[in-house]
Design an enzyme around this catalytic site. Sequence first.
Site, short mmCIF file in Angstrom:
data_model
loop_
_atom_site.label_atom_id
_atom_site.label_comp_id
_atom_site.label_asym_id
_atom_site.label_seq_id
_atom_site.Cartn_x
_atom_site.Cartn_y
_atom_site.Cartn_z
N ALA A 251 -4.75 1.47 -11.56
CA ALA A 251 -4.64 0.32 -12.47
C ALA A 251 -4.46 -1.03 -11.78
CB ALA A 251 -3.54 0.53 -13.51
N ALA A 252 -4.56 -1.06 -10.45
CA ALA A 252 -4.43 -2.35 -9.77
C ALA A 252 -5.55 -3.30 -10.19
CB ALA A 252 -4.45 -2.16 -8.26
N GLY A 253 -6.78 -2.78 -10.21
CA GLY A 253 -7.91 -3.60 -10.64
C GLY A 253 -7.80 -4.00 -12.10
N ASP A 254 -7.33 -3.08 -12.93
CA ASP A 254 -7.16 -3.40 -14.35
C ASP A 254 -6.10 -4.47 -14.54
OD1 ASP A 254 -9.03 -1.45 -15.03
OD2 ASP A 254 -7.52 0.12 -15.19
#
Length: 309
Positions: A251-254
């Site tokens: 979820a880093a990109g999200d």
Amino acid sequence: MDKGKLVVLGSINADHVLNIRQFPQPGETVTGSHYTVAFGGKGANQAVAAGRSGADISFIACVGSDDIGERVRQQLASDNIDTRSIEAVADTTTGVALIFVNEDAENVIGIHAGANNALTPDSLPRFESQITQASALLMQLESPLETVMAAARLAKAHKTQVVLNPAPACELPDALLSLVDMITPNETEAEKLTGVKVTNDEDAARAAQILHDKGIATVIITLGSKGVWLSQQGVGKNVPGFKVKAVDTIAAGDTFNGALVTALLEGTPLDQAVRFAHAAAAIAVTRAGAQSSVPWRQEIDDFLAHQES
């Protein structure tokens, strides 16, 4: 603060996460050290990131007619998200993601779409006013592609900014790309869209130019620990991220995407919006899980206040 309205259209999954030392080879069984079930899905993760970082946000999505779908809706409402456009689909299960995380904090993921496949173009008329009245529409590719296309066309016709995070990686028709105002691929996704293997800033600039040529004004290629390549109308530069000790990158990109659009809708200049998004993602990778790792606005502001300007 006067801020524009955001609508996120995307997926909701229940994430089953198993921590293991190294990924198994075909036919191999490995023993995990930690197992959790958490709420995820790229659409939901980005909606949560936007809601927690202060956006005025509604979320268009589908869950199953199961207990976990109802629990997801309640959780999203507590994350400052307008959930009225999340529909429960009869006789369907909520989407699921099966995730292995290795000791280097890398992950491999398998997904069953479940109720996410029910978000068809036929369902869009019910949500038309949210899209046409929003300042920005943020989408990913875990929903049916024809729905993403139809929503982008609707947004474009009403001057709603179209932001696409082209994940998971796949080739996309130029007809869709021509409707996108801002695109945020990682290196893998950029290569899939442009044929350019992105290993450095020069590659990123070449990939960005191909996307500009398809009609996209703003290209933001996320480069992991190397920051992002930010390109507007062909003028590009690297915007470095923050160095932190990663626990996992789920979820880093999200988180980056949700925080980025939130900052932009507050009128933050693009460079500073990227820095704000970098800070949100930096906090997220220091925590386990998807939505459990997404920071709140106060945490992001505090993090930035402690950085060298």
